[in-house]
Enzyme design. Sequence first.
Site, mmCIF file in Angstrom:
data_model
loop_
_atom_site.group_PDB
_atom_site.id
_atom_site.type_symbol
_atom_site.label_atom_id
_atom_site.label_comp_id
_atom_site.label_asym_id
_atom_site.label_seq_id
_atom_site.Cartn_x
_atom_site.Cartn_y
_atom_site.Cartn_z
ATOM 1 C CB SER A 93 -0.969 -0.060 1.194
ATOM 2 O OG SER A 93 -2.026 0.851 1.039
ATOM 3 C CG ASP A 219 -7.310 -3.521 -2.409
ATOM 4 O OD1 ASP A 219 -7.893 -2.746 -1.632
ATOM 5 O OD2 ASP A 219 -6.071 -3.587 -2.505
ATOM 6 C CG HIS A 247 -5.682 -2.845 1.143
ATOM 7 N ND1 HIS A 247 -5.289 -2.354 -0.096
ATOM 8 C CD2 HIS A 247 -4.954 -2.152 2.068
ATOM 9 C CE1 HIS A 247 -4.382 -1.405 0.073
ATOM 10 N NE2 HIS A 247 -4.154 -1.271 1.368
#
Length: 266
Positions: A93, A219, A247
């Site tokens: 991320s 996600d 995610h």
Amino acid sequence: MKFCRLGDGRTISYREQGQGPVVVMLHGWGMSSSVFLPLMQNLSDSFRILAPDLPGHGHSEPGSGYDLPQLAADMEEWLGIIGITDSYLLGWSLGGMVALELLEHLGGRLKKLILISTSPCFVQRDTWKSGQPATQLKVLGRQFSRDSQAALHDFFARQFAGEDLDDHEILNLRHALLDSSPPPTKAAALGGLDTLGRSDLRRRCWPRVPALVIHGACDAIIPVDAGRYLSRHLPDARWVELEHVGHAPFVTRTGQCAALFKDFLA
């Protein structure tokens, strides 16, 4: 936990486990290195894992800035001080965006790159729909300023949208991987959101480094098309899309992800 003092006196905390080739793991927004604990256990039989807390997160002291160049510079300095010359790099991320920034800093010292649930551009723009609406970041920032714990808990739960997890299972994961470390400082959290809102890496010309790009099909934080974009535009990338995963695939599919990583890094 181990601690490293940077040249300006700030302290970076990090976890270390295992022996072998070095794998550096960079966590995402609002989290800390504790999110990687299950993955570290799965990989420590083959690798020496180094997982820092980004500045202002976990046990690391606040940073002098939270944009991608500053975060990357802090990580590069930390690696130099602890004597790491060659490594594999894994970013998740926001940590994946920092890893992309580090590509130019580390040069030949970086042997391979793993990107998990990473986007070159976190928010939607006129020519980019594979992101969050900019208003969503503003809402999250207001929520964090009003009640940081509730905002972090809600954001953590969203990471598992689309997966077959009940509330009790998510609560257990939260206790183990989020609540076990100090929350980010307000400056780090809001600075990270500002960085996510402003950063656009789509026009970068990245050096040729073997890369593995992994993304969950469900996600809800970063659309899967953002990961597909990176897999097409990195010069030497392999794409893996995981069905029925959100995610944080390395959390809910730890064994599968560890096997993928070992195969790629071998």
